[in-house]
Design a protein around this motif. Structure first.
Motif, short mmCIF file in Angstrom:
data_model
loop_
_atom_site.label_atom_id
_atom_site.label_comp_id
_atom_site.label_asym_id
_atom_site.label_seq_id
_atom_site.Cartn_x
_atom_site.Cartn_y
_atom_site.Cartn_z
N ILE A 145 0.84 -1.20 0.00
CA ILE A 145 0.00 0.00 0.00
C ILE A 145 0.87 1.25 0.00
O ILE A 145 1.82 1.37 0.77
CB ILE A 145 -0.93 0.02 1.24
N LYS A 146 0.52 2.19 -0.87
CA LYS A 146 1.24 3.47 -0.92
C LYS A 146 0.84 4.33 0.29
O LYS A 146 -0.30 4.22 0.77
CB LYS A 146 0.90 4.20 -2.21
N PRO A 147 1.73 5.20 0.77
CA PRO A 147 1.42 6.03 1.94
C PRO A 147 0.14 6.84 1.78
O PRO A 147 -0.63 6.98 2.74
CB PRO A 147 2.65 6.94 2.04
N GLU A 148 -0.10 7.37 0.58
CA GLU A 148 -1.29 8.21 0.38
C GLU A 148 -2.60 7.40 0.42
O GLU A 148 -3.68 7.98 0.60
CB GLU A 148 -1.20 8.97 -0.95
N ASP A 149 -2.51 6.07 0.29
CA ASP A 149 -3.70 5.22 0.33
C ASP A 149 -3.88 4.53 1.68
O ASP A 149 -4.83 3.76 1.87
CB ASP A 149 -3.62 4.14 -0.76
N LEU A 150 -2.97 4.80 2.62
CA LEU A 150 -2.94 4.05 3.87
C LEU A 150 -4.20 4.25 4.71
O LEU A 150 -4.83 3.27 5.14
CB LEU A 150 -1.70 4.44 4.68
N GLU A 151 -4.59 5.48 4.95
CA GLU A 151 -5.73 5.75 5.82
C GLU A 151 -7.01 5.09 5.30
O GLU A 151 -7.74 4.45 6.05
CB GLU A 151 -5.94 7.26 5.96
N GLN A 152 -7.27 5.24 4.03
CA GLN A 152 -8.47 4.65 3.43
C GLN A 152 -8.44 3.13 3.54
O GLN A 152 -9.46 2.50 3.83
CB GLN A 152 -8.58 5.08 1.96
N THR A 153 -7.28 2.53 3.33
CA THR A 153 -7.15 1.08 3.41
C THR A 153 -7.36 0.58 4.83
O THR A 153 -8.03 -0.44 5.06
CB THR A 153 -5.76 0.63 2.90
N ILE A 154 -6.81 1.29 5.80
CA ILE A 154 -6.98 0.91 7.21
C ILE A 154 -8.45 0.94 7.59
O ILE A 154 -8.96 0.02 8.26
CB ILE A 154 -6.16 1.84 8.13
N GLU A 155 -9.16 1.97 7.16
CA GLU A 155 -10.58 2.07 7.47
C GLU A 155 -11.36 0.92 6.85
O GLU A 155 -12.32 0.42 7.44
CB GLU A 155 -11.12 3.41 6.99
N ARG A 156 -10.94 0.48 5.66
CA ARG A 156 -11.62 -0.63 5.01
C ARG A 156 -11.34 -1.95 5.74
O ARG A 156 -12.25 -2.74 5.99
CB ARG A 156 -11.17 -0.74 3.55
#
Length: 208
Positions: A164-175
């Protein structure tokens, strides 16, 4: 202030944010510990220290709640929950009552299992204080529960670093968080069922 701390994660900001999360300040531990472990996988932090400092912070915050409840009592807690400041912290009397019902149903072990349940996690120390639970037992169970939760989040953050790229981390964690919560709730239910069965067998053996 919280957003600034989230953007500058180190061991001390992790401790402070988890201290706040374990009081009544709405800080999502998922967006602290998992990203910190993500950075640890990249070499900027040590993942063991991430879990350690997060758990120390949780212990400190939970202890604040415990002693406040112990010394000010239920009426003051409820007044705060229903006040403007309480609402700013996303708190209300119903949430406090929910944590009390959970504590009443499951006893002192609730301080361990409650640390794993959303909506209960940061408030379970209040009924422990109101019930005048032994502090050192409270602290032990809180440490185990918080440590387990932070280890799960750290494992998630470490795992996500590989793809996962850093800019996509928050969204992925929430998912992923929905799956983590479902799995943890299943574990808690099984654990509680085991304890209930164990206690019943112990009582039956004592009676016979």
């Amino acid at each position: 202030m919280i957003s600034a701390l989230l953007n500058n994660l180190n061991y001390y900001t992790i401790l402070l944010l988890m201290l706040l999360e374990s009081t009544v300040i709405p800080v999502p531990s998922e967006l602290v510990v998992a990203p910190a472990a993500y950075h640890a996988a990249g070499g900027s932090l040590n993942v063991v220290l991430v879990v350690l400092f997060a758990t120390i912070g949780a212990d400190l915050g939970a202890s604040i709640n415990y002693f406040v409840a112990l010394y000010v009592g239920r009426p003051v807690i409820y007044r705060f929950a229903n006040s403007k400041w309480g609402k700013m912290c996303l708190l209300n009397q119903e949430k406090v009552e929910k944590s009390e019902r959970y504590f009443d149903r499951h006893g002192i072990v609730a301080t361990l299992t409650g640390r794993l349940i959303p909506g209960i996690r940061h408030l379970i120390s209040l009924p422990a204080g109101l019930a005048r639970m032994n502090y050192w037992k409270f602290l032990l169970y809180t440490t185990i529960g918080a440590g387990l939760w932070h280890t799960i989040l750290a494992a998630l953050g470490w795992y996500l670093h590989s793809f996962i790229k850093p800019e996509d981390l928050e969204q992925t964690i929430e998912r992923y968080n929905h799956y983590i919560i479902a799995a943890i709730l299943a574990i808690v239910v099984v654990g509680i069922a085991y304890l209930i069965i164990k206690n019943k067998k112990a009582k039956q053996q004592t009676a016979s």
